[in-house]
Write a protein that holds these residues in place. Structure first.
Motif, PDB file in Angstrom:
ATOM      1  N   UNK A 175      20.385  28.448  96.263  1.00  0.00           N
ATOM      2  CA  UNK A 175      20.487  27.168  96.955  1.00  0.00           C
ATOM      3  C   UNK A 175      20.987  27.346  98.378  1.00  0.00           C
ATOM      4  N   UNK A 176      21.643  26.313  98.891  1.00  0.00           N
ATOM      5  CA  UNK A 176      22.127  26.386 100.261  1.00  0.00           C
ATOM      6  C   UNK A 176      23.444  25.673 100.435  1.00  0.00           C
ATOM      7  N   UNK A 177      24.202  26.090 101.462  1.00  0.00           N
ATOM      8  CA  UNK A 177      25.522  25.516 101.669  1.00  0.00           C
ATOM      9  C   UNK A 177      25.506  24.133 102.313  1.00  0.00           C
ATOM     10  N   UNK A 229      39.674  21.955 112.796  1.00  0.00           N
ATOM     11  CA  UNK A 229      39.883  22.814 113.958  1.00  0.00           C
ATOM     12  C   UNK A 229      41.216  23.539 114.005  1.00  0.00           C
ATOM     13  N   UNK A 230      42.193  23.099 113.245  1.00  0.00           N
ATOM     14  CA  UNK A 230      43.493  23.747 113.361  1.00  0.00           C
ATOM     15  C   UNK A 230      44.111  23.957 111.984  1.00  0.00           C
ATOM     16  N   UNK A 231      43.910  25.098 111.387  1.00  0.00           N
ATOM     17  CA  UNK A 231      43.097  26.233 111.822  1.00  0.00           C
ATOM     18  C   UNK A 231      41.613  25.971 111.574  1.00  0.00           C
ATOM     19  N   UNK A 232      40.773  26.710 112.279  1.00  0.00           N
ATOM     20  CA  UNK A 232      39.328  26.551 112.161  1.00  0.00           C
ATOM     21  C   UNK A 232      38.867  26.933 110.756  1.00  0.00           C
ATOM     22  N   UNK A 233      38.267  25.983 110.038  1.00  0.00           N
ATOM     23  CA  UNK A 233      37.702  26.234 108.709  1.00  0.00           C
ATOM     24  C   UNK A 233      36.448  25.407 108.528  1.00  0.00           C
ATOM     25  N   UNK A 234      35.502  25.984 107.821  1.00  0.00           N
ATOM     26  CA  UNK A 234      34.249  25.315 107.476  1.00  0.00           C
ATOM     27  C   UNK A 234      34.306  25.008 105.987  1.00  0.00           C
ATOM     28  N   UNK A 235      34.167  23.742 105.643  1.00  0.00           N
ATOM     29  CA  UNK A 235      34.286  23.287 104.259  1.00  0.00           C
ATOM     30  C   UNK A 235      32.890  22.947 103.739  1.00  0.00           C
ATOM     31  N   UNK A 236      32.432  23.729 102.777  1.00  0.00           N
ATOM     32  CA  UNK A 236      31.072  23.583 102.259  1.00  0.00           C
ATOM     33  C   UNK A 236      31.051  22.925 100.888  1.00  0.00           C
ATOM     34  N   UNK A 237      29.967  22.232 100.639  1.00  0.00           N
ATOM     35  CA  UNK A 237      29.600  21.767  99.311  1.00  0.00           C
ATOM     36  C   UNK A 237      28.233  22.404  99.030  1.00  0.00           C
ATOM     37  N   UNK A 238      28.284  23.648  98.640  1.00  0.00           N
ATOM     38  CA  UNK A 238      27.099  24.475  98.430  1.00  0.00           C
ATOM     39  C   UNK A 238      26.374  24.014  97.164  1.00  0.00           C
ATOM     40  N   UNK A 239      25.103  23.737  97.278  1.00  0.00           N
ATOM     41  CA  UNK A 239      24.316  23.267  96.136  1.00  0.00           C
ATOM     42  C   UNK A 239      23.456  24.413  95.603  1.00  0.00           C
ATOM     43  N   UNK A 240      23.908  25.006  94.499  1.00  0.00           N
ATOM     44  CA  UNK A 240      23.127  26.023  93.795  1.00  0.00           C
ATOM     45  C   UNK A 240      22.391  25.314  92.649  1.00  0.00           C
TER      46      UNK A 240
END
Length: 139
Positions: free
Chosen positions: A44-46, A53-64
């Motif tokens: 699937x895809x993220x 931004x503080x701290x820099x983080x990317x929060x995913x709901x990845x659908x497999x």
């Protein structure tokens, strides 16, 4: 070193591999479906992340996606057993050993697929949402 995404998907595949059904990852549907059923994990895809931004983080709901397939005379019961097994495997550890924040499955939409000269298949895609955060979208 594998990325967080790959580590989580490998852990999900390992969790599925502990079930009686045959668990594959990214494979094509084989000619024969094992008696206990077949599970094929699709990466699937993220999707688009939420970003802090503080701290820099990317929060995913990845659908497999997990393709669940059974064949045979008792395919309705077998399909139900297979889906219940997937649900129990995910519920046993919703963080996959602390690798992600949460794992949840959505309800499958089963279909009967006729096969020439053989018993029909009962199959469905089980969407699985993997919630995780990373400091780098490639990491």
């Amino acid at each position: 070193m594998p990325s967080t995404r790959e580590t989580i998907l490998a852990a999900l595949h390992a969790r599925l591999s502990a079930l009686p059904a045959t668990a594959l990852r990214g494979e094509v549907l084989p000619e024969r479906v094992p008696a206990a059923g077949l599970l094929i994990l699709r990466d699937g895809g993220p999707g688009e992340p939420e970003v802090t931004l503080s701290p820099l983080h990317y929060h995913y709901q990845h659908r497999a996606e997990i393709e669940a397939v059974v064949q045979g005379a008792n395919r309705d019961t077998g399909f139900d057993t297979l889906c219940a097994g997937v649900g129990a495997a995910l519920a046993a550890d919703r963080t996959l050993g602390g690798l992600c924040d949460w794992v949840e499955a959505e309800a499958p939409q089963p279909v009967d697929l006729p096969v020439d000269g053989a018993a029909s298949l009962k199959a469905a895609v089980i969407p699985v949402i993997l919630h995780y955060s990373v400091p780098d979208p490639l990491g």
